[in-house]
Design a protein around this motif. Structure first.
Motif, PDB file in Angstrom:
ATOM      1  N   ASN A 153       0.859  -1.258  -0.223  1.00  0.00           N
ATOM      2  CA  ASN A 153       0.025  -0.219  -0.134  1.00  0.00           C
ATOM      3  C   ASN A 153       0.612   1.365   0.039  1.00  0.00           C
ATOM      4  O   ASN A 153       0.153   1.940  -0.197  1.00  0.00           O
ATOM      5  N   GLN A 154       2.084   0.857   0.319  1.00  0.00           N
ATOM      6  CA  GLN A 154       3.031   2.386   0.669  1.00  0.00           C
ATOM      7  C   GLN A 154       3.098   3.307  -0.728  1.00  0.00           C
ATOM      8  O   GLN A 154       2.715   4.332  -0.546  1.00  0.00           O
ATOM      9  N   ASN A 155       2.881   2.743  -2.060  1.00  0.00           N
ATOM     10  CA  ASN A 155       2.722   4.028  -3.050  1.00  0.00           C
ATOM     11  C   ASN A 155       1.291   3.628  -4.026  1.00  0.00           C
ATOM     12  O   ASN A 155       1.505   4.107  -4.732  1.00  0.00           O
ATOM     13  N   ASP A 156       0.885   3.424  -3.361  1.00  0.00           N
ATOM     14  CA  ASP A 156      -0.512   3.605  -3.425  1.00  0.00           C
ATOM     15  C   ASP A 156      -1.518   5.322  -3.399  1.00  0.00           C
ATOM     16  O   ASP A 156      -1.831   5.624  -1.763  1.00  0.00           O
ATOM     17  N   ALA A 157      -1.529   6.141  -4.544  1.00  0.00           N
ATOM     18  CA  ALA A 157      -1.388   7.471  -4.186  1.00  0.00           C
ATOM     19  C   ALA A 157      -2.992   7.998  -4.251  1.00  0.00           C
ATOM     20  O   ALA A 157      -2.499   8.561  -3.031  1.00  0.00           O
ATOM     21  N   ARG A 158      -4.134   7.292  -4.348  1.00  0.00           N
ATOM     22  CA  ARG A 158      -5.326   7.729  -3.809  1.00  0.00           C
ATOM     23  C   ARG A 158      -5.545   7.658  -1.890  1.00  0.00           C
ATOM     24  O   ARG A 158      -6.237   7.706  -1.246  1.00  0.00           O
ATOM     25  N   ALA A 159      -4.679   5.705  -1.966  1.00  0.00           N
ATOM     26  CA  ALA A 159      -4.929   5.683  -0.444  1.00  0.00           C
ATOM     27  C   ALA A 159      -4.670   6.808   0.705  1.00  0.00           C
ATOM     28  O   ALA A 159      -4.174   7.187   1.660  1.00  0.00           O
ATOM     29  N   LYS A 160      -2.885   6.848   0.043  1.00  0.00           N
ATOM     30  CA  LYS A 160      -1.938   8.115   0.823  1.00  0.00           C
ATOM     31  C   LYS A 160      -2.399   9.662   1.532  1.00  0.00           C
ATOM     32  O   LYS A 160      -2.662   9.831   2.371  1.00  0.00           O
ATOM     33  N   VAL A 161      -3.511   9.633   0.444  1.00  0.00           N
ATOM     34  CA  VAL A 161      -3.925  10.921   0.316  1.00  0.00           C
ATOM     35  C   VAL A 161      -5.451  11.257   1.274  1.00  0.00           C
ATOM     36  O   VAL A 161      -6.192  12.167   1.872  1.00  0.00           O
ATOM     37  N   MET A 162      -5.830   9.898   1.127  1.00  0.00           N
ATOM     38  CA  MET A 162      -6.883  10.009   2.770  1.00  0.00           C
ATOM     39  C   MET A 162      -6.350   9.387   3.605  1.00  0.00           C
ATOM     40  O   MET A 162      -7.206   9.894   4.483  1.00  0.00           O
ATOM     41  N   PRO A 188       4.809  12.416  -8.580  1.00  0.00           N
ATOM     42  CA  PRO A 188       5.179  11.708 -10.045  1.00  0.00           C
ATOM     43  C   PRO A 188       3.762  11.240 -11.893  1.00  0.00           C
ATOM     44  O   PRO A 188       4.126  10.569 -12.057  1.00  0.00           O
ATOM     45  N   LEU A 189       3.064  11.790 -11.006  1.00  0.00           N
ATOM     46  CA  LEU A 189       2.106  11.306 -12.272  1.00  0.00           C
ATOM     47  C   LEU A 189       2.027  12.852 -13.109  1.00  0.00           C
ATOM     48  O   LEU A 189       1.807  14.178 -12.881  1.00  0.00           O
ATOM     49  N   ARG A 190       0.654  12.258 -13.891  1.00  0.00           N
ATOM     50  CA  ARG A 190       0.342  13.569 -14.980  1.00  0.00           C
ATOM     51  C   ARG A 190      -0.890  13.809 -14.131  1.00  0.00           C
ATOM     52  O   ARG A 190      -1.136  15.128 -14.783  1.00  0.00           O
ATOM     53  N   GLN A 191      -1.548  13.223 -13.351  1.00  0.00           N
ATOM     54  CA  GLN A 191      -2.717  13.301 -13.147  1.00  0.00           C
ATOM     55  C   GLN A 191      -2.861  14.446 -11.832  1.00  0.00           C
ATOM     56  O   GLN A 191      -2.066  13.820 -10.899  1.00  0.00           O
ATOM     57  N   SER A 192      -3.289  14.864 -11.481  1.00  0.00           N
ATOM     58  CA  SER A 192      -3.510  15.644  -9.996  1.00  0.00           C
ATOM     59  C   SER A 192      -4.732  14.700  -9.850  1.00  0.00           C
ATOM     60  O   SER A 192      -5.568  14.498  -9.782  1.00  0.00           O
ATOM     61  N   ILE A 193      -4.992  14.879  -7.836  1.00  0.00           N
ATOM     62  CA  ILE A 193      -6.050  14.166  -7.227  1.00  0.00           C
ATOM     63  C   ILE A 193      -5.935  15.042  -6.383  1.00  0.00           C
ATOM     64  O   ILE A 193      -5.265  15.970  -5.423  1.00  0.00           O
ATOM     65  N   LEU A 194      -7.289  15.935  -6.037  1.00  0.00           N
ATOM     66  CA  LEU A 194      -7.974  16.755  -5.339  1.00  0.00           C
ATOM     67  C   LEU A 194      -9.447  16.101  -3.920  1.00  0.00           C
ATOM     68  O   LEU A 194     -10.068  15.041  -4.253  1.00  0.00           O
ATOM     69  N   LEU A 195      -8.800  16.625  -3.190  1.00  0.00           N
ATOM     70  CA  LEU A 195      -9.914  15.300  -1.858  1.00  0.00           C
ATOM     71  C   LEU A 195      -9.946  16.416  -0.707  1.00  0.00           C
ATOM     72  O   LEU A 195      -9.017  17.066  -0.422  1.00  0.00           O
ATOM     73  N   THR A 222      -8.546  20.927   2.607  1.00  0.00           N
ATOM     74  CA  THR A 222      -8.451  19.586   0.946  1.00  0.00           C
ATOM     75  C   THR A 222      -7.013  19.162   0.525  1.00  0.00           C
ATOM     76  O   THR A 222      -6.093  19.829   1.826  1.00  0.00           O
ATOM     77  N   ILE A 223      -6.692  18.521   0.185  1.00  0.00           N
ATOM     78  CA  ILE A 223      -5.483  17.851   0.562  1.00  0.00           C
ATOM     79  C   ILE A 223      -5.269  17.918  -1.237  1.00  0.00           C
ATOM     80  O   ILE A 223      -6.505  17.200  -2.263  1.00  0.00           O
ATOM     81  N   GLU A 224      -4.180  17.972  -2.119  1.00  0.00           N
ATOM     82  CA  GLU A 224      -3.694  18.061  -2.919  1.00  0.00           C
ATOM     83  C   GLU A 224      -2.614  17.647  -3.703  1.00  0.00           C
ATOM     84  O   GLU A 224      -2.001  17.719  -3.456  1.00  0.00           O
ATOM     85  N   LEU A 225      -2.797  16.471  -4.717  1.00  0.00           N
ATOM     86  CA  LEU A 225      -1.777  15.773  -4.882  1.00  0.00           C
ATOM     87  C   LEU A 225      -1.522  16.506  -6.428  1.00  0.00           C
ATOM     88  O   LEU A 225      -1.860  15.487  -7.210  1.00  0.00           O
TER      89      LEU A 225
END
Length: 374
Positions: A79-88, A182-189, A350-353
């Motif tokens: 789970n260490q590199n699951d970006a969505r899990a880390k932002v949660m 290091p992704l092309r997509q941004s994630i907003l929570l 608000t958390i933004e990756l």
């Protein structure tokens, strides 16, 4: 949970249940550990003693503990590199900073490594007591006969009070957190605190979320997915506990669209706070909440799980008919009050990756290569 779920020597409850053609599993959440089985009705009388042996007669063996530690540490690594899990995880830590509930359910590496069999035995003696246990059954069964069997299997447990946690909802310190990936997509929570299961405004917040973003009928889905085509989904999470809860909306999009998504979200939250919800949106939300409730009760195991949580968190069980009546009573004004309480900017995080670009992108990649983390 992992150690209780192990067999040792002649203690073979898992095997006994599987020989009956049944299945058994376990899960641990923020406040609740559940051991659950599914069997054919004619095998329930034989399966329940096996479940009781599993839960009431665990063996805490040092060799088994070391094996389970390795299993858990491997789960952590995956789970260490699951970006969505880390932002949660980041969101929860900011919404309830300093609270024990902000810790990962699975623990951290240091905590897992230092746990001993004595720690497990002390925890088991403290929390696996009658006042802290619920046995829920659902399906085709003789309820009175099952009740008598449960009483005979679990009724001999010595009564002693379980530790009562004293948790206060902490004040949010950081309302906005930005990280780079290091992704092309941004994630907003975006998320915040919600009410507990027994709170009087729980139903109003459920309908508020249905109006705002929890489903294809919601206003955010309509504007961001259908009309703007910015993303293909509006993610929604709501986790209700005994005396509080937390919720979040999640979006994945091009970095260029992040400001537009944030602007639409602000507009829609303000619309609900200002009591400008349309009657059609209210009707759709009521139907959606009820439909989701019914879908969550599609199997006997699901029914038993819901009833178990209601008994532990509320002290009673709400029937579908009563739930429908409660939803019918929720008014537009109730939803506006809930929005002013739970959607105020001062109560949100608000958390933004953000997608790393240029030199920062190379720095993030190097960090990943040398540390294994995002």
């Amino acid at each position: 949970e992992h150690m209780v779920f192990r067999e040792k020597g002649e203690r073979t409850p898992l095997t006994d249940i599987r020989r009956l053609g049944g299945s058994i599993n376990a899960t641990t959440d923020f406040e609740l550990t559940t051991y659950y089985l599914t069997v054919r009705p004619e095998h329930l009388e034989k399966a329940l003693p096996a479940l009781a042996r599993l839960v009431l007669d665990p063996v805490f063996d040092e060799g088994d503990l070391q094996k389970e530690k390795r299993v858990i540490l491997e789960e952590m690594a995956m789970n260490q590199n699951d970006a969505r899990a880390k932002v949660m995880v980041s969101l929860i830590k900011e919404v309830i900073p300093g609270s024990p509930l902000a810790n990962l359910v699975i623990g951290d590496e240091a905590a897992v490594r230092r746990v001993t069999c004595a720690d497990l035995q002390a925890f088991y003696r403290a929390y696996y007591v009658p006042d802290n246990l619920v046995v829920a059954l659902a399906g085709r069964l003789d309820a009175e006969k099952a009740r008598r069997q449960v009483a005979s299997l679990f009724g001999a447990l010595p009564r002693r009070p379980a530790p009562q946690p004293s948790l206060e909802i902490p004040k949010i310190v950081n309302h906005r957190v930005a990280r780079y990936i290091p992704l092309r997509q941004s994630i907003l929570l975006v998320g915040g605190i919600g009410p507990g299961l027994a709170a009087p405004d729980h139903d109003a917040l459920d309908m508020l979320h249905a109006i705002l973003g929890s489903g294809a009928h919601s206003r955010l889905h309509r504007r961001i997915v259908v009309e703007q085509g910015i993303t293909d989904n509006v993610g929604y999470l709501s986790h209700t506990l005994s005396d509080m809860g937390f919720w979040a909306l999640q979006f994945g999009m091009s970095p260029d669209d992040a400001p537009k998504v944030a602007g639409i979200l602000d507009e829609e939250m303000a619309r609900i706070r200002e009591d400008r919800t349309a009657g059609a949106d209210l009707d759709d939300a009521r139907k959606a909440v009820l439909a989701n409730t019914l879908l969550a009760l599609d199997t006997p195991a699901a029914v038993a799980r819901v009833e178990l949580e209601q008994l532990l968190y509320r002290g009673d069980v709400i029937s579908i008919e009563d739930h429908m009546k409660r939803l019918e009573k929720v008014s537009r004004e109730d939803i506006a009050r809930a929005a002013r309480k739970y959607l105020e900017p001062g109560g949100l995080v608000t958390i933004e990756l953000a997608a790393a670009q240029g030199i920062r992108k190379w720095w993030v990649i190097l960090k990943y290569l040398f540390t294994g983390g995002l």
